[in-house]
Motif scaffolding. Structure first.
Motif, PDB file in Angstrom:
ATOM      1  N   LEU A  95     -28.518  19.458  14.043  1.00 33.34           N
ATOM      2  CA  LEU A  95     -27.903  20.366  15.008  1.00 33.34           C
ATOM      3  C   LEU A  95     -27.698  19.786  16.405  1.00 33.34           C
ATOM      4  O   LEU A  95     -27.028  20.406  17.226  1.00 33.34           O
ATOM      5  CB  LEU A  95     -28.769  21.641  15.130  1.00 33.34           C
ATOM      6  CG  LEU A  95     -29.035  22.404  13.827  1.00 33.34           C
ATOM      7  CD1 LEU A  95     -30.002  23.554  14.078  1.00 33.34           C
ATOM      8  CD2 LEU A  95     -27.742  22.920  13.220  1.00 33.34           C
TER       9      LEU A  95
ATOM     10  N   GLU B 290     -30.142  28.775  12.675  1.00 28.32           N
ATOM     11  CA  GLU B 290     -29.490  27.745  11.863  1.00 28.32           C
ATOM     12  C   GLU B 290     -28.335  28.347  11.065  1.00 28.32           C
ATOM     13  O   GLU B 290     -28.497  29.371  10.411  1.00 28.32           O
ATOM     14  CB  GLU B 290     -30.520  27.120  10.911  1.00 28.32           C
ATOM     15  CG  GLU B 290     -29.982  25.982  10.077  1.00 28.32           C
ATOM     16  CD  GLU B 290     -31.026  25.424   9.115  1.00 28.32           C
ATOM     17  OE1 GLU B 290     -30.665  24.540   8.318  1.00 28.32           O
ATOM     18  OE2 GLU B 290     -32.190  25.872   9.158  1.00 28.32           O
TER      19      GLU B 290
ATOM     20  N   TRP C 135     -34.044  19.607  12.104  1.00 26.26           N
ATOM     21  CA  TRP C 135     -33.127  20.353  12.963  1.00 26.26           C
ATOM     22  C   TRP C 135     -32.456  19.433  13.977  1.00 26.26           C
ATOM     23  O   TRP C 135     -31.300  19.646  14.353  1.00 26.26           O
ATOM     24  CB  TRP C 135     -33.874  21.461  13.709  1.00 26.26           C
ATOM     25  CG  TRP C 135     -33.964  22.755  12.956  1.00 26.26           C
ATOM     26  CD1 TRP C 135     -33.081  23.219  12.018  1.00 26.26           C
ATOM     27  CD2 TRP C 135     -34.977  23.755  13.084  1.00 26.26           C
ATOM     28  NE1 TRP C 135     -33.490  24.447  11.552  1.00 26.26           N
ATOM     29  CE2 TRP C 135     -34.646  24.808  12.189  1.00 26.26           C
ATOM     30  CE3 TRP C 135     -36.129  23.881  13.860  1.00 26.26           C
ATOM     31  CZ2 TRP C 135     -35.423  25.953  12.056  1.00 26.26           C
ATOM     32  CZ3 TRP C 135     -36.900  25.022  13.737  1.00 26.26           C
ATOM     33  CH2 TRP C 135     -36.555  26.048  12.836  1.00 26.26           C
TER      34      TRP C 135
ATOM     35  N   ALA D  85     -30.875  25.094  19.590  1.00 18.30           N
ATOM     36  CA  ALA D  85     -31.558  24.199  18.654  1.00 18.30           C
ATOM     37  C   ALA D  85     -32.745  23.508  19.316  1.00 18.30           C
ATOM     38  O   ALA D  85     -33.803  23.341  18.705  1.00 18.30           O
ATOM     39  CB  ALA D  85     -30.574  23.163  18.112  1.00 18.30           C
TER      40      ALA D  85
ATOM     41  N   CYS E  41     -33.270  29.288  17.070  1.00 13.88           N
ATOM     42  CA  CYS E  41     -32.434  28.197  16.541  1.00 13.88           C
ATOM     43  C   CYS E  41     -31.189  28.749  15.840  1.00 13.88           C
ATOM     44  O   CYS E  41     -30.094  28.230  15.991  1.00 13.88           O
ATOM     45  CB  CYS E  41     -33.252  27.349  15.572  1.00 13.88           C
ATOM     46  SG  CYS E  41     -32.387  25.889  14.990  1.00 13.88           S
TER      47      CYS E  41
ATOM     48  N   GLY F 138     -29.235  28.242   6.036  1.00 14.30           N
ATOM     49  CA  GLY F 138     -29.250  26.803   6.202  1.00 14.30           C
ATOM     50  C   GLY F 138     -30.236  26.119   5.272  1.00 14.30           C
ATOM     51  O   GLY F 138     -30.847  26.748   4.392  1.00 14.30           O
TER      52      GLY F 138
END
Length: 418
Positions: A148, A207, A144, A25, A205, A94
């Protein structure tokens, strides 16, 4: 035995602490930050004025002023609206990734039109639509961190964000300055950099899906999702005020050339040399400060104290060129400001995400904090012009100290953050 999940349960939205630093992340947001900042700052500061001068030299001053004003107004509303829409998004990718990718595609199309058009209306229209999509990408991507990254790692993660911010801001302007005589090529260079970084961001990332998170029914009362948080608490508004105050002395930099020539009485050629040196030293110190301040903050479990120190590092040196009005003292002031600015940029995001009142509306509430900074940016040249009119260029420096002191006091007012 199944467990029911409520859309009102904050735990559904809170990041899980696995006991390890969230590298994916953090690195994802690092690349994402460069991706959304680089084209905006590179074009708005360098290539937009150059483009306007090419297609309408007679109206360039008024057009640049109008474009800057409209850009700021769009930023105020677009960030909040798209942030709220991102909070309500449910997908296998996400809540944020669809907006980062979709916004990136739309922004790319807008900037291609901007680069290739020689018509003032079309070029400016494409730019303004791009600004809206830029804010959509930024509002989603910035979320983010609260989505996260657990709180205890946000100092280090925010430091990576700070380094990326300096690259996206100063690095992009340095790159854009190479293409002043060929604006389309400069826009395409920034676009390639931005799109590669945004793709890398979402891939790294990774997600997780949020399709299992219940979607709230949208009613007429749901319009409150586009409004400032009603029960944000004092910490949120102290942080918002601090960000606005931090941006307000920006007029000192706006009038740096005139301060050197009219107040310190150096030639334009010499002023250009001093300004180049200031920018280089400030960037180097800012990058170093941003890189090390986050891990140090995490080690000592404090964000607030380094942020206050950073603001005073920007504010206290204002007195150097006031009492000793020489280019050397001005350069030392800018260096120390770069050091403090690097620390603040590195930890600012950690501070802001720590005061969010509602995890499930993180993007929208972060967008309102960004609006506070935008308002400070809009007021900066106005305040500076008034101060210059009343006290001359030397008045800029006490003004900076006073406003930044108010910013530091506001950060002290945040109780929830150590």
């Amino acid at each position: 035995m199944s467990m029911s999940i409520s859309a009102e349960d904050p735990a559904v939205f809170a990041p899980k602490d696995t006991g390890r630093f969230p590298w994916r992340a953090s690195i994802g947001q690092f690349f994402g930050t460069i991706g959304w900042y680089a084209p905006f700052f590179g074009i708005s500061a360098i290539l937009l004025p150059a483009k306007i001068e090419m297609i309408d030299p007679a109206q360039k001053v008024s057009l640049v002023a109008s474009a800057t004003t409209v850009t700021m107004v769009i930023a105020i509303f677009a960030g909040v609206i798209f942030g709220a829409l991102s909070d309500m998004t449910r997908s296998r990718f996400g809540a944020r990734t669809p907006w980062v990718i979709g916004g990136g595609i739309a922004a790319t199309i807008c900037l291609i039109v901007f680069a290739l058009s020689n018509d003032t209306v079309i070029a400016m229209g494409a730019w303004f639509i791009y600004v809206a999509w830029y804010n959509a990408i930024m509002a989603a991507g910035m979320a983010w961190m609260p989505d996260l990254i657990p709180v205890k790692y946000r100092g280090s993660a925010s430091a990576m964000f700070g380094v990326a911010t300096e690259i996206g801001l100063n690095g992009a302007q340095s790159l854009a300055s190479l293409f002043i005589t060929n604006v389309p090529r400069g826009v395409f260079a920034l676009l390639i950099l931005a799109d590669v970084c945004l793709i890398a961001a979402v891939v790294i990332c990774k997600e997780p899906s949020n399709k299992d998170v219940p979607r709230e029914k949208f009613t007429l009362s749901g319009f409150r999702k586009f409004m400032p948080p009603r029960h944000a608490g004092r910490d949120y508004w102290f942080a918002a005020f601090a960000r606005m105050m931090y941006m307000m002395p920006g007029g000192i930099g706006t009038y740096r050339l005139y301060t050197l020539t009219d107040y310190m009485h150096v030639s334009k050629a010499a002023a250009a040399g001093w300004m180049s040196l200031m920018a280089l030293l400030s960037l180097i110190l800012a990058l170093v400060a941003a890189a090390i301040s986050g891990p140090i903050a995490d080690k000592f479990h404090t964000i607030k104290i380094p942020c206050v120190i950073a603001v005073f590092l920007v504010g206290l040196p204002c007195w150097l060129p006031f009492f000793i009005p020489t280019p050397l003292m001005y350069t030392i002031y800018v260096m120390l400001s770069g050091l403090g600015g690097g620390i603040f940029v590195a930890l600012d995001q950690a501070l802001m995400t720590s005061v969010l009142p509602n995890q499930k509306e993180a993007a929208k509430d972060l967008a309102f904090l960004n609006v506070a900074g935008t308002i400070g940016q809009m007021l900066a040249p106005i305040i500076a012009a008034v101060v210059i009119g009343w006290f001359g260029y030397q008045g800029l420096f006490p003004m900076g100290f006073i406003i930044l002191s108010l910013a530091a006091i506001s950060i002290f007012g945040v109780k929830r953050v150590k």
